[in-house]
Design a protein around this motif. Structure first.
Motif, short mmCIF file in Angstrom:
data_model
loop_
_atom_site.label_atom_id
_atom_site.label_comp_id
_atom_site.label_asym_id
_atom_site.label_seq_id
_atom_site.Cartn_x
_atom_site.Cartn_y
_atom_site.Cartn_z
N TRP A 37 -44.33 -13.04 77.55
CA TRP A 37 -44.65 -13.58 78.87
C TRP A 37 -43.64 -14.69 79.21
CZ3 TRP A 37 -45.87 -18.41 80.83
CH2 TRP A 37 -46.38 -18.44 82.14
N ALA A 38 -43.43 -15.60 78.25
CA ALA A 38 -42.55 -16.75 78.48
C ALA A 38 -41.13 -16.31 78.82
CB ALA A 38 -42.55 -17.65 77.25
N GLU A 39 -40.59 -15.36 78.07
CA GLU A 39 -39.21 -14.92 78.30
C GLU A 39 -39.07 -14.26 79.67
OE1 GLU A 39 -36.93 -16.05 76.62
OE2 GLU A 39 -37.15 -15.80 74.46
N LYS A 40 -40.07 -13.45 80.02
CA LYS A 40 -40.00 -12.79 81.34
C LYS A 40 -40.06 -13.82 82.46
CE LYS A 40 -43.15 -9.54 80.82
NZ LYS A 40 -43.99 -8.39 81.18
N GLU A 41 -40.93 -14.82 82.30
CA GLU A 41 -41.02 -15.88 83.31
C GLU A 41 -39.71 -16.67 83.39
OE1 GLU A 41 -43.61 -16.73 85.57
OE2 GLU A 41 -44.14 -14.71 84.89
N LEU A 42 -39.12 -16.88 82.22
CA LEU A 42 -37.86 -17.65 82.18
C LEU A 42 -36.74 -16.97 82.97
CD1 LEU A 42 -37.93 -19.08 78.57
CD2 LEU A 42 -37.52 -20.41 80.65
N THR A 43 -36.77 -15.65 83.06
CA THR A 43 -35.74 -14.98 83.85
C THR A 43 -35.91 -15.32 85.34
OG1 THR A 43 -36.99 -12.92 84.12
CG2 THR A 43 -35.52 -13.04 82.22
N ALA A 67 -28.50 -14.83 80.95
CA ALA A 67 -28.09 -13.50 80.48
C ALA A 67 -28.69 -13.23 79.10
CB ALA A 67 -26.57 -13.40 80.44
N GLN A 68 -28.64 -14.25 78.23
CA GLN A 68 -29.22 -14.10 76.89
C GLN A 68 -30.73 -13.86 76.97
OE1 GLN A 68 -28.10 -17.77 74.89
NE2 GLN A 68 -26.68 -16.67 73.55
N THR A 69 -31.37 -14.59 77.89
CA THR A 69 -32.83 -14.48 78.02
C THR A 69 -33.23 -13.06 78.42
OG1 THR A 69 -33.00 -16.82 78.56
CG2 THR A 69 -34.86 -15.46 79.22
N ARG A 70 -32.43 -12.45 79.29
CA ARG A 70 -32.71 -11.06 79.68
C ARG A 70 -32.63 -10.14 78.46
NH1 ARG A 70 -29.33 -12.03 84.75
NH2 ARG A 70 -30.89 -12.68 86.27
N GLU A 71 -31.63 -10.42 77.59
CA GLU A 71 -31.52 -9.61 76.36
C GLU A 71 -32.68 -9.90 75.41
OE1 GLU A 71 -27.70 -10.14 74.44
OE2 GLU A 71 -26.69 -9.87 76.37
N HIS A 78 -38.30 -4.48 71.65
CA HIS A 78 -37.95 -3.74 70.43
C HIS A 78 -38.89 -4.08 69.28
CE1 HIS A 78 -33.53 -2.77 71.67
NE2 HIS A 78 -34.42 -1.97 72.24
N VAL A 79 -39.26 -5.35 69.19
CA VAL A 79 -40.17 -5.76 68.12
C VAL A 79 -41.52 -5.06 68.30
CG1 VAL A 79 -41.35 -7.70 66.99
CG2 VAL A 79 -38.99 -7.98 67.76
N PHE A 80 -42.01 -5.01 69.55
CA PHE A 80 -43.26 -4.29 69.82
C PHE A 80 -43.12 -2.83 69.37
CE2 PHE A 80 -44.48 -7.67 72.95
CZ PHE A 80 -45.79 -7.85 72.54
N GLU A 81 -41.95 -2.26 69.69
CA GLU A 81 -41.69 -0.87 69.33
C GLU A 81 -41.76 -0.67 67.82
OE1 GLU A 81 -38.51 0.48 72.23
OE2 GLU A 81 -37.82 1.37 70.35
N ILE A 82 -41.14 -1.60 67.08
CA ILE A 82 -41.16 -1.53 65.61
C ILE A 82 -42.61 -1.55 65.10
CG2 ILE A 82 -40.55 -2.80 63.49
CD1 ILE A 82 -37.95 -3.69 65.02
N LEU A 83 -43.44 -2.35 65.77
CA LEU A 83 -44.85 -2.45 65.37
C LEU A 83 -45.65 -1.23 65.80
CD1 LEU A 83 -45.76 -6.16 66.31
CD2 LEU A 83 -44.92 -5.31 64.13
N GLY A 84 -45.02 -0.38 66.64
CA GLY A 84 -45.72 0.79 67.17
C GLY A 84 -46.71 0.40 68.25
#
Ligand SMILES: [Fe+2]
Ligand SMILES: [Fe+2]
Length: 185
Positions: A37-43, A67-71, A78-84
């Protein structure tokens, strides 16, 4: 209130190493939702800081961190993906407080070095919150032995630390000195 005995009973239900890995996984996921949530808001928040900033060094630093925050948003996914798990966000009250504080500073300040100093202070508080969050998340991932996730979180942690150092340098070299001179004029 829990007595010492009932607390001991609670503890005896846990594994020898402390809390169960399933409980740690829950905590890990919850923290991950917060930072997502925080990273998306930061963009959305960083562009507001860029708009109010005057120092070119500060503008450049904020733009590169945007730019880094978007990445970083993608990295959390990706972390969510790793956790399935599906990437979901959960409003982070602490970060929202920091955004509000930053907004107050920016609403009140006059554009120029004083405002830049205020923006840096707000941005650094945010960076420190992120550093604390990613430090914890990386540790959780390591304890849970999800090394791919730990590596991704470590990468973001390094970026947050570097952003903080860069902001400190800008504050020391340009902005704060000028703001101080403005005040004594
Ligand atoms: Fe970030
Ligand atoms: Fe950051």
């Amino acid at each position: 209130m829990k007595t010492k005995d009932s607390m001991r009973d609670d503890a005896s239900q846990s594994s020898e190493s402390g809390i169960h890995s399933s409980q740690l996984m829950e905590l890990f996921e919850s923290e991950l939702k917060d930072i997502y949530w925080a990273e998306k808001e930061l963009t959305k928040e960083i562009p507001k800081m860029i708009k109010r900033a005057s120092s070119q060094d500060l503008i450049d630093a904020l733009e590169s961190h945007l730019a880094q925050t978007r990445e970083q948003v993608t990295r959390v996914e990706h972390v969510f993906e790793i956790l399935g798990k599906k990437a979901t966000s959960q409003k982070c009250e602490a970060m929202e407080g920091l955004f509000k504080e930053g907004k107050e500073i920016m609403d009140e300040c006059e554009e120029g070095p004083m405002c830049d100093a205020g923006i840096i202070s707000a941005a650094q508080k945010i960076e420190h919150y992120e550093i604390a969050s990613y430090g914890t998340l990386r540790q959780f991932a390591q304890t849970l032995r999800i090394s791919d996730a730990a590596d991704l979180l470590e990468q973001t942690l390094s970026e947050e630390k570097a952003a903080d150092v860069k902001l400190s340098k800008i504050a020391v070299t340009a902005v704060n000195v000028q703001a101080d001179m403005e005040e004594s004029d």
